[in-house]
Design an enzyme around this catalytic site. Sequence first.
Site, PDB file in Angstrom:
ATOM      1  N   ASN A 117      49.060  35.184  44.465  1.00  0.00           N
ATOM      2  CA  ASN A 117      48.277  35.164  43.208  1.00  0.00           C
ATOM      3  C   ASN A 117      48.894  35.958  42.057  1.00  0.00           C
ATOM      4  OD1 ASN A 117      46.011  34.298  41.317  1.00  0.00           O
ATOM      5  ND2 ASN A 117      45.751  36.541  41.304  1.00  0.00           N
ATOM      6  N   ARG A 175      41.254  32.057  36.961  1.00  0.00           N
ATOM      7  CA  ARG A 175      42.342  31.598  37.221  1.00  0.00           C
ATOM      8  C   ARG A 175      43.703  31.932  36.592  1.00  0.00           C
ATOM      9  NH1 ARG A 175      39.370  26.095  39.127  1.00  0.00           N
ATOM     10  NH2 ARG A 175      38.773  26.743  41.405  1.00  0.00           N
ATOM     11  N   ASP A 184      49.581  38.479  36.777  1.00  0.00           N
ATOM     12  CA  ASP A 184      49.097  36.906  37.509  1.00  0.00           C
ATOM     13  C   ASP A 184      50.165  36.060  37.266  1.00  0.00           C
ATOM     14  OD1 ASP A 184      46.711  35.675  38.427  1.00  0.00           O
ATOM     15  OD2 ASP A 184      46.971  34.251  36.719  1.00  0.00           O
ATOM     16  N   ARG A 212      46.039  33.648  55.871  1.00  0.00           N
ATOM     17  CA  ARG A 212      44.936  33.858  54.898  1.00  0.00           C
ATOM     18  C   ARG A 212      45.475  33.965  53.537  1.00  0.00           C
ATOM     19  NH1 ARG A 212      43.217  38.619  51.818  1.00  0.00           N
ATOM     20  NH2 ARG A 212      41.422  38.906  51.489  1.00  0.00           N
ATOM     21  N   ASP A 214      45.188  35.184  50.006  1.00  0.00           N
ATOM     22  CA  ASP A 214      44.440  36.268  49.372  1.00  0.00           C
ATOM     23  C   ASP A 214      44.130  35.798  47.914  1.00  0.00           C
ATOM     24  OD1 ASP A 214      43.811  39.328  48.754  1.00  0.00           O
ATOM     25  OD2 ASP A 214      45.125  39.022  47.453  1.00  0.00           O
ATOM     26  N   HIS A 218      41.333  32.782  42.616  1.00  0.00           N
ATOM     27  CA  HIS A 218      41.997  32.960  41.174  1.00  0.00           C
ATOM     28  C   HIS A 218      43.214  32.017  41.229  1.00  0.00           C
ATOM     29  CE1 HIS A 218      39.517  36.370  40.856  1.00  0.00           C
ATOM     30  NE2 HIS A 218      39.571  36.467  42.137  1.00  0.00           N
ATOM     31  N   GLU A 250      40.721  32.892  50.863  1.00  0.00           N
ATOM     32  CA  GLU A 250      39.705  33.774  50.228  1.00  0.00           C
ATOM     33  C   GLU A 250      39.066  33.516  49.105  1.00  0.00           C
ATOM     34  OE1 GLU A 250      38.593  38.185  48.764  1.00  0.00           O
ATOM     35  OE2 GLU A 250      40.315  37.074  48.114  1.00  0.00           O
TER      36      GLU A 250
HETATM   37  C1  AAO Z   1      43.321  48.585  42.401  1.00  0.00           C
HETATM   38  C2  AAO Z   1      42.319  49.379  41.624  1.00  0.00           C
HETATM   39  C3  AAO Z   1      42.010  48.566  40.452  1.00  0.00           C
HETATM   40  C4  AAO Z   1      43.451  48.361  39.615  1.00  0.00           C
HETATM   41  C5  AAO Z   1      44.396  47.564  40.365  1.00  0.00           C
HETATM   42  C6  AAO Z   1      45.539  47.550  39.870  1.00  0.00           C
HETATM   43  O1  AAO Z   1      41.472  49.354  42.398  1.00  0.00           O
HETATM   44  O2  AAO Z   1      41.280  49.636  39.724  1.00  0.00           O
HETATM   45  O3  AAO Z   1      43.241  47.813  38.361  1.00  0.00           O
HETATM   46  O4  AAO Z   1      44.605  48.140  41.729  1.00  0.00           O
HETATM   47  O5  AAO Z   1      46.291  48.596  39.481  1.00  0.00           O
HETATM   48  C7  AAO Z   1      42.510  45.368  46.671  1.00  0.00           C
HETATM   49  C8  AAO Z   1      41.311  46.192  46.231  1.00  0.00           C
HETATM   50  C9  AAO Z   1      41.291  46.443  44.788  1.00  0.00           C
HETATM   51  C10 AAO Z   1      42.825  47.033  44.462  1.00  0.00           C
HETATM   52  C11 AAO Z   1      43.694  45.714  44.541  1.00  0.00           C
HETATM   53  C12 AAO Z   1      45.102  45.990  44.258  1.00  0.00           C
HETATM   54  O6  AAO Z   1      40.141  45.627  46.604  1.00  0.00           O
HETATM   55  O7  AAO Z   1      40.555  47.568  44.483  1.00  0.00           O
HETATM   56  O8  AAO Z   1      42.830  47.267  42.985  1.00  0.00           O
HETATM   57  O9  AAO Z   1      43.647  45.680  45.981  1.00  0.00           O
HETATM   58  O10 AAO Z   1      45.655  46.784  44.633  1.00  0.00           O
HETATM   59  C13 AAO Z   1      37.277  39.648  43.798  1.00  0.00           C
HETATM   60  C14 AAO Z   1      38.457  38.641  44.069  1.00  0.00           C
HETATM   61  C15 AAO Z   1      38.679  38.792  45.430  1.00  0.00           C
HETATM   62  C16 AAO Z   1      39.302  40.237  45.797  1.00  0.00           C
HETATM   63  C17 AAO Z   1      38.106  41.127  45.515  1.00  0.00           C
HETATM   64  C18 AAO Z   1      38.525  42.709  45.969  1.00  0.00           C
HETATM   65  O11 AAO Z   1      37.750  37.476  43.788  1.00  0.00           O
HETATM   66  O12 AAO Z   1      40.065  37.897  45.627  1.00  0.00           O
HETATM   67  O13 AAO Z   1      37.752  40.885  44.238  1.00  0.00           O
HETATM   68  N1  AAO Z   1      39.642  40.306  47.490  1.00  0.00           N
HETATM   69  C19 AAO Z   1      41.116  40.187  47.657  1.00  0.00           C
HETATM   70  C20 AAO Z   1      41.552  41.408  48.686  1.00  0.00           C
HETATM   71  C21 AAO Z   1      41.295  42.710  48.116  1.00  0.00           C
HETATM   72  C22 AAO Z   1      42.505  42.975  47.251  1.00  0.00           C
HETATM   73  C23 AAO Z   1      42.529  41.653  46.307  1.00  0.00           C
HETATM   74  C24 AAO Z   1      42.181  40.573  46.445  1.00  0.00           C
HETATM   75  C25 AAO Z   1      43.844  41.641  45.357  1.00  0.00           C
HETATM   76  O14 AAO Z   1      40.586  41.182  49.852  1.00  0.00           O
HETATM   77  O15 AAO Z   1      41.662  43.614  49.276  1.00  0.00           O
HETATM   78  O16 AAO Z   1      42.250  43.913  46.285  1.00  0.00           O
HETATM   79  O17 AAO Z   1      45.248  41.287  46.105  1.00  0.00           O
HETATM   80  C26 AAO Z   1      32.496  39.058  42.344  1.00  0.00           C
HETATM   81  C27 AAO Z   1      33.398  37.739  42.501  1.00  0.00           C
HETATM   82  C28 AAO Z   1      34.421  37.981  43.468  1.00  0.00           C
HETATM   83  C29 AAO Z   1      35.221  39.412  43.196  1.00  0.00           C
HETATM   84  C30 AAO Z   1      34.182  40.534  43.225  1.00  0.00           C
HETATM   85  C31 AAO Z   1      34.653  41.959  43.042  1.00  0.00           C
HETATM   86  O18 AAO Z   1      31.607  39.330  43.361  1.00  0.00           O
HETATM   87  O19 AAO Z   1      32.544  36.792  42.791  1.00  0.00           O
HETATM   88  O20 AAO Z   1      35.282  37.083  43.340  1.00  0.00           O
HETATM   89  O21 AAO Z   1      36.088  39.662  44.151  1.00  0.00           O
HETATM   90  O22 AAO Z   1      33.202  40.251  42.194  1.00  0.00           O
HETATM   91  O23 AAO Z   1      35.340  41.965  41.715  1.00  0.00           O
HETATM   92  C32 AAO Z   1      27.708  40.470  44.018  1.00  0.00           C
HETATM   93  C33 AAO Z   1      28.176  38.826  43.478  1.00  0.00           C
HETATM   94  C34 AAO Z   1      29.435  38.530  43.781  1.00  0.00           C
HETATM   95  C35 AAO Z   1      30.318  39.532  43.116  1.00  0.00           C
HETATM   96  C36 AAO Z   1      30.150  40.852  43.730  1.00  0.00           C
HETATM   97  C37 AAO Z   1      30.693  42.031  43.146  1.00  0.00           C
HETATM   98  O24 AAO Z   1      27.710  40.445  45.430  1.00  0.00           O
HETATM   99  O25 AAO Z   1      27.206  37.926  44.213  1.00  0.00           O
HETATM  100  O26 AAO Z   1      29.880  37.296  43.491  1.00  0.00           O
HETATM  101  O27 AAO Z   1      28.392  41.316  43.367  1.00  0.00           O
HETATM  102  O28 AAO Z   1      30.255  42.036  41.644  1.00  0.00           O
END
Ligand code: AAO
Length: 514
Positions: A117, A175, A184, A212, A214, A218, A250
């Site tokens: 992505n 997206r 992006d 998977r 990722d 988005h 995902e």
């Molecule tokens: C890091 C730093 C950031 C910095 C960035 C760039 O932490 O501060 O800005 O680098 O420098 C992983 C880490 C991130 C990391 C990133 C890149 O988790 O912390 O950022 O690597 O190094 C969303 C996405 C989902 C994603 C998830 C973490 O939709 O795709 O965030 N997962 C995958 C991987 C993950 C990875 C990435 C994607 C990126 O598994 O390991 O990130 O490649 C809502 C939305 C979700 C959203 C969450 C979190 O969820 O629905 O889609 O997930 O928010 O933002 C309730 C709600 C629920 C909501 C949730 C949280 O439960 O019901 O819907 O609250 O608010």
Amino acid sequence: AYHLSFFLLLVVGVCWAQYSPNALSGRTSIVHLFEWRWADIALECERYLAPNGFGGVQISPPNENVIVTDPWQPWWERYQPVSYKLCTRSGNETEFRDMVTRCNNVGVHIYVDAVINHMCGAHAGAGSHATCGSYFSAKTEDFPAVPYSGWDFNDDKCKSRSGDIENYHDISQVRDCRLVSLLDLALEKDYVRSKVAEYMNHLIDIGVAGFRIDAAKHMWPGDLKAVLDKLNDLNTKWFSAGTKPFIYQEVIDLGGEPIKGSDYFGNGRVTEFKYGAKLGTVIRKWNGEKMAYLKNWGEGWGFVPSDRALVFVDNHDNQRGHGAGGASILTFWDARLYKMAVGFMLAHPYGFTRVMSSFRWPRNFVNGRDVNDWVGPPSNADGSVRPVTINADTTCGNDWVCEHRWRQIKNMVIFRNVVDGQPFSNWWDNGSNQVAFGRGSKGFIVFNNDDWDLNISLQTGLPAGTYCDVISGEKEGNTCTGEQVYVSGDGIARFHVSNNAEDPFVAIHVNAKL
Ligand code: AAO
């Protein structure tokens, strides 16, 4: 009629192949060996996963990523691509090929975590702080090792003020804008689609069985489909001709947002995040939930159809407060409840199951938040990831948790294989947190998550005999190292499960009959 059904089978087989995990028949689960080195995974396939019936391994992203130095090499740096060269802290391309070959040769398949992505974060800087030493500049969006340039990113399409995703209720923003500032990619461009497909085809040709995807939420489903349509069939050294890669996307859909998991069914399966969030709530007995309510677990709880679901109790994000699921998520830190949850998942027919295998980190809660949620895998002073060592009792050393090697979990992976294809049957509950169910005539499981004893006779559906409980022990030769269960000629057995037992559940199956 014969010809018609044969024709239908053929059509269904060709079009729907991406929903099939491509595991050997009778192998019904995969394990996520989070942050493991390729050399260790190769060994684990041969010495443990194949002999215990695991179908495959989800690996951490294998492509070159940014080396993040503040904080020091967090696990999440691997979600910030710099190129599609295969070198990371898990190993180089030679080691990757060796792993895929050796695992495939023992019937354990490899599923790649594909980060397609985006590239690295907008503030990742410039230079060559990447795991293969490739030059990049986040500021000018220059990734010559792919190559991608400014034209290949979505900046112009994004309508949010900051350029980041600010509102999950705005589909275009989710997206077309940057997820946590990650640059992006413009997947509407055929050039970008082709570079991504070239990367994935390189992996397919080496012998991986699927991906998977990722951050699938988005990407526009149609853009993703255009990439998937460019993918090769799997390597015929290990897979039959015409086999497509297994795709699981995902997509976090806990309800309440406009983007739904079902939007992505045209591409493959989706991760069902409601599963672990709800199961954790039930097993913790939060919000008035009880195990008796699990009688209609699955679609009855508003989950996606079983054959579209990839399910798990926890994943690498929500076991440490990232992603979604919240505090209800059970992990190895809550071992007793966790084993029950994983046991329930593996006994229940819903979905394709993924077992988590973690590393330990120094959790440190400050105001309810783990300030060490970033800590990377066990590593040496030079940054290299430490090998997975194996102790005399078969557990792992060097801070690798290896939940998949816990007897109760390993034996339930086998249970799921033994009962594969059998119906959900003989449900019983006490109206509270004592429940039991069978899988046809092949297996039966009983849980006691109440605060009192369980002592009851139940219809198991199993043939008469003496069975070895695979939770308190296991069958070794013709003896049982745990409790024994006697099933009489009418299929009935007496179960005694103390609420104080180390593991308050019992599982028996026909391959553990004495
Ligand atoms: C890091 C730093 C950031 C910095 C960035 C760039 O932490 O501060 O800005 O680098 O420098 C992983 C880490 C991130 C990391 C990133 C890149 O988790 O912390 O950022 O690597 O190094 C969303 C996405 C989902 C994603 C998830 C973490 O939709 O795709 O965030 N997962 C995958 C991987 C993950 C990875 C990435 C994607 C990126 O598994 O390991 O990130 O490649 C809502 C939305 C979700 C959203 C969450 C979190 O969820 O629905 O889609 O997930 O928010 O933002 C309730 C709600 C629920 C909501 C949730 C949280 O439960 O019901 O819907 O609250 O608010």
